[in-house]
Design an enzyme around this catalytic site. Structure first.
Site, PDB file in Angstrom:
ATOM      1  N   CYS A 263      39.089  55.776  45.769  1.00 26.49           N
ATOM      2  CA  CYS A 263      39.865  56.094  46.974  1.00 26.49           C
ATOM      3  C   CYS A 263      40.130  57.579  47.213  1.00 26.49           C
ATOM      4  CB  CYS A 263      41.184  55.337  46.935  1.00 26.49           C
ATOM      5  SG  CYS A 263      40.916  53.578  47.149  1.00 26.49           S
TER       6      CYS A 263
HETATM    7  C1  UDX Z   1      38.312  48.530  49.052  1.00 21.19           C
HETATM    8  C2  UDX Z   1      38.299  48.826  50.546  1.00 21.19           C
HETATM    9  O1  UDX Z   1      37.445  47.967  51.188  1.00 21.19           O
HETATM   10  C3  UDX Z   1      38.010  50.241  50.799  1.00 21.19           C
HETATM   11  O2  UDX Z   1      38.032  50.506  52.166  1.00 21.19           O
HETATM   12  C4  UDX Z   1      39.081  50.990  50.131  1.00 21.19           C
HETATM   13  O3  UDX Z   1      39.050  52.329  50.456  1.00 21.19           O
HETATM   14  C5  UDX Z   1      38.964  50.812  48.654  1.00 21.19           C
HETATM   15  O4  UDX Z   1      39.113  49.486  48.362  1.00 21.19           O
HETATM   16  P1  UDX Z   1      36.788  47.644  47.233  1.00 21.19           P
HETATM   17  O5  UDX Z   1      37.445  46.320  47.351  1.00 21.19           O
HETATM   18  O6  UDX Z   1      37.070  48.469  46.024  1.00 21.19           O
HETATM   19  O7  UDX Z   1      37.075  48.488  48.538  1.00 21.19           O
HETATM   20  O8  UDX Z   1      35.244  47.559  47.497  1.00 21.19           O
HETATM   21  P2  UDX Z   1      34.138  46.834  46.716  1.00 21.19           P
HETATM   22  O9  UDX Z   1      34.581  46.581  45.327  1.00 21.19           O
HETATM   23  O10 UDX Z   1      32.898  47.547  47.054  1.00 21.19           O
HETATM   24  O11 UDX Z   1      34.144  45.407  47.435  1.00 21.19           O
HETATM   25  C6  UDX Z   1      33.597  45.073  48.628  1.00 21.19           C
HETATM   26  C7  UDX Z   1      33.066  43.639  48.507  1.00 21.19           C
HETATM   27  O12 UDX Z   1      32.577  43.205  49.732  1.00 21.19           O
HETATM   28  C8  UDX Z   1      31.943  43.494  47.486  1.00 21.19           C
HETATM   29  O13 UDX Z   1      32.220  42.430  46.627  1.00 21.19           O
HETATM   30  C9  UDX Z   1      30.729  43.206  48.350  1.00 21.19           C
HETATM   31  O14 UDX Z   1      29.761  42.395  47.707  1.00 21.19           O
HETATM   32  C10 UDX Z   1      31.376  42.506  49.520  1.00 21.19           C
HETATM   33  N1  UDX Z   1      30.608  42.521  50.764  1.00 21.19           N
HETATM   34  C11 UDX Z   1      29.920  43.599  51.138  1.00 21.19           C
HETATM   35  C12 UDX Z   1      30.608  41.395  51.568  1.00 21.19           C
HETATM   36  O15 UDX Z   1      31.176  40.380  51.203  1.00 21.19           O
HETATM   37  N2  UDX Z   1      29.942  41.427  52.743  1.00 21.19           N
HETATM   38  C13 UDX Z   1      29.206  42.469  53.144  1.00 21.19           C
HETATM   39  O16 UDX Z   1      28.595  42.417  54.207  1.00 21.19           O
HETATM   40  C14 UDX Z   1      29.194  43.598  52.305  1.00 21.19           C
HETATM   41  C1  UDX Z   2      44.923  54.932  44.665  1.00 19.34           C
HETATM   42  C2  UDX Z   2      46.302  54.904  45.356  1.00 19.34           C
HETATM   43  O1  UDX Z   2      47.318  55.208  44.418  1.00 19.34           O
HETATM   44  C3  UDX Z   2      46.534  53.551  45.999  1.00 19.34           C
HETATM   45  O2  UDX Z   2      47.778  53.529  46.671  1.00 19.34           O
HETATM   46  C4  UDX Z   2      45.369  53.419  46.963  1.00 19.34           C
HETATM   47  O3  UDX Z   2      45.521  52.559  47.941  1.00 19.34           O
HETATM   48  C5  UDX Z   2      44.087  53.287  46.196  1.00 19.34           C
HETATM   49  O4  UDX Z   2      43.908  54.545  45.569  1.00 19.34           O
HETATM   50  P1  UDX Z   2      43.872  54.198  42.375  1.00 19.34           P
HETATM   51  O5  UDX Z   2      42.719  55.064  42.805  1.00 19.34           O
HETATM   52  O6  UDX Z   2      43.608  52.815  41.905  1.00 19.34           O
HETATM   53  O7  UDX Z   2      44.942  54.061  43.557  1.00 19.34           O
HETATM   54  O8  UDX Z   2      44.627  54.929  41.177  1.00 19.34           O
HETATM   55  P2  UDX Z   2      45.770  56.021  41.025  1.00 19.34           P
HETATM   56  O9  UDX Z   2      46.752  55.490  40.057  1.00 19.34           O
HETATM   57  O10 UDX Z   2      46.290  56.463  42.330  1.00 19.34           O
HETATM   58  O11 UDX Z   2      44.987  57.211  40.308  1.00 19.34           O
HETATM   59  C6  UDX Z   2      43.938  57.911  40.946  1.00 19.34           C
HETATM   60  C7  UDX Z   2      43.456  59.042  40.086  1.00 19.34           C
HETATM   61  O12 UDX Z   2      44.430  60.074  40.006  1.00 19.34           O
HETATM   62  C8  UDX Z   2      43.117  58.683  38.640  1.00 19.34           C
HETATM   63  O13 UDX Z   2      41.913  59.326  38.281  1.00 19.34           O
HETATM   64  C9  UDX Z   2      44.260  59.241  37.836  1.00 19.34           C
HETATM   65  O14 UDX Z   2      43.886  59.584  36.532  1.00 19.34           O
HETATM   66  C10 UDX Z   2      44.617  60.460  38.651  1.00 19.34           C
HETATM   67  N1  UDX Z   2      46.020  60.893  38.510  1.00 19.34           N
HETATM   68  C11 UDX Z   2      47.035  60.083  38.926  1.00 19.34           C
HETATM   69  C12 UDX Z   2      46.305  62.160  37.995  1.00 19.34           C
HETATM   70  O15 UDX Z   2      45.390  62.913  37.636  1.00 19.34           O
HETATM   71  N2  UDX Z   2      47.606  62.559  37.916  1.00 19.34           N
HETATM   72  C13 UDX Z   2      48.650  61.780  38.327  1.00 19.34           C
HETATM   73  O16 UDX Z   2      49.805  62.230  38.246  1.00 19.34           O
HETATM   74  C14 UDX Z   2      48.351  60.500  38.834  1.00 19.34           C
END
Ligand code: UDX
Ligand code: UDX
Length: 423
Positions: A263
């Protein structure tokens, strides 16, 4: 409520399981046949704390996965949870959102009752209205009075995703009209959290602004950390003092090797691209990424400062996942560090409690170890790149090293004689 969820990745699967916990009936539409099979037999295709036991409770009862859009029309609400990866120029690649919208539209052609389509995927402001709404309406041959639209961003942290879904700080619902927003809101019945109702584009922007702000806090801490290191001051002591100000809060101020994951890097890049396309120059956001890109280089430079030439050295890498409690290595800082060390002729012995297999798919030709001890045995140096709590318990294991140069990129170690990347 009958809810269809399109996309069974992190967001789609976690949302499905949590909505089933809230007593909704879930149809999960996922293109990947292997994922469908795994989900229906109660096995999550990803590692997420607590997901296995909760999926087992619902799979085959009130949660079914399928690769067909056939039953979508029999649900009341559809959540779009497909991925929005970064395209080549850093902007969000919306092709999957587009094809999902086309399929949803076609599936809704036969539907007679009112239906709501809500986007949960992170999409650039404007996307739900300009892409999702238009494709769904076009392919369903229906009007905005028959299908309502909403944008309901997720704020799920990997490793804490179930907890973040069930006990969120807030629920943001942007909707085309009140009726659509009410239906999305009612899917959260049973969750005690403030609900913010907004317009659709504002909801999309809230997600980008939130992630960009959190990323900014981390890069800010890293920049302060780099200055503190030169001053001989402990940045963690400094940020503790800073975070005690309630206007700042103590969270997301941990300095280290930088942020990764699916993200922060992608969302900040997409917001930069969006701003540039509107003739703006988002200099603050660009610096957030620049600081983040430099931290992996900094830890390698520090290692070279301590060791001199690292050609032929065995370097133990503890931590491959982008953070603890996940096997996800997307945008992991470890990948950048390992590639740089290999380029400089070092050999790598890597260990992660969960992410060895995921990193092996990206970097096949380094040594993956079963334990931290194995990685540390005969190592010339050790870098810690993920904040796994178990690394904090390591002590005598470091005696196995050939030379005790230990650099902590996450402030997780408690052993003596380690040095921090910016403390
Ligand atoms: C999510 C959000 O969708 C993204 O916008 C956000 O910023 C991060 O989290 P995430 O759930 O991590 O993404 O994505 P991913 O793990 O790639 O999952 C997407 C799923 O959709 C996959 O399982 C893929 O196979 C599926 N998919 C993809 C469908 O079912 N239909 C499609 O046409 C394409
Ligand atoms: C993030 C957002 O927190 C969540 O709200 C969003 O919707 C999806 O993206 P995620 O990416 O799962 O979640 O993890 P997060 O706990 O936010 O950590 C992101 C990265 O930042 C990691 O690499 C972590 O190690 C780093 N981090 C986090 C730091 O380096 N310092 C910090 O203080 C906190």
């Amino acid at each position: 409520m009958r809810i269809s969820v399109v996309g069974g990745g992190y967001v789609g699967l976690v949302s499905s399981v949590c909505l089933a916990e809230l007593e909704h009936s879930i149809k999960l539409i996922e293109v990947d046949e292997n994922k469908v099979k795994a989900i229906n037999s109660g096995i999550p295709p990803i590692y997420e704390k607590g997901l296995d036991e909760h999926l087992l409770l619902h799979a085959g009862r009130d949660l079914y996965a399928t690769n067909s859009y056939e039953d979508l029309a029999s649900s009341d609400l559809t959540l779009i949870c497909v991925g929005t990866p970064a395209g080549k120029d850093g902007s969000a690649d919306l092709s999957i959102v587009e094809s999902a919208s086309v399929s949803i539209g076609k599936a809704l052609r036969r539907k007679e009752d009112y239906h709501v389509v809500a986007v949960k995927s992170t999409v650039p402001p404007g996307t739900t209205e300009s892409l999702v709404m238009s494709e769904v309406l076009r392919h369903s041959c229906k009007s905005i009075n028959e299908i309502g639209f909403a944008m309901n961003p997720e704020f799920l942290r990997e490793g804490l995703a179930l907890q973040d879904f069930m006990r969120p700080d807030r629920i943001v619902i942007g909707s085309s009209d009140e009726r659509a927003g009410d239906i999305v809101e009612s899917s959260y019945k049973g969750i005690d959290a403030p609900v913010l109702r907004t317009g659709i584009t504002a909801a999309e922007m809230i997600k980008y602004a939130s992630n960009s702000f959190l990323a900014t806090k981390i890069s800010f801490s890293n920049e302060i950390g780099n200055i503190c290191k030169k001053l001989g001051v402990d940045v963690y002591e400094v940020m503790r003092g800073v975070g005690m100000d309630h206007r700042i809060s103590p969270h997301f101020l941990n300095a280290g090797v930088g942020f990764g994951g699916s993200c922060f890097p992608k969302d900040v890049s997409a917001l930069i691209r969006l701003a540039e396309n509107m003739d703006l120059d988002p200099i603050l956001l660009k610096s957030v990424l620049e600081v983040n890109d430099r931290q992996p280089t900094k830890i390698v430079e520090l290692l070279i400062k301590r060791k001199g030439d690292i050609k032929g050295n065995r370097v133990a890498i503890l931590g491959l996942a982008f953070k603890n409690d996940t096997d996800d290595v997307r945008e992991s800082r470890a990948e950048l560090v390992i590639k740089e060390l290999v380029r400089r002729g070092a050999s790598i012995a890597a260990y992660d409690p969960k992410a060895n297999a995921s990193m092996q798919k990206r970097i096949p030709d380094i040594e993956y170890c079963e334990s931290a001890s194995d990685a540390l045995t005969d190592a010339d140096a050790c870098l810690v790149l993920t904040e796994w709590p178990e690394f904090g318990e390591l002590d005598k294991e470091f005696d196995l090293m050939r030379s005790r140069v230990i650099i902590d990129g996450r402030r997780v170690l408690s052993c003596k004689n380690s040095e921090g990347i910016c403390w």
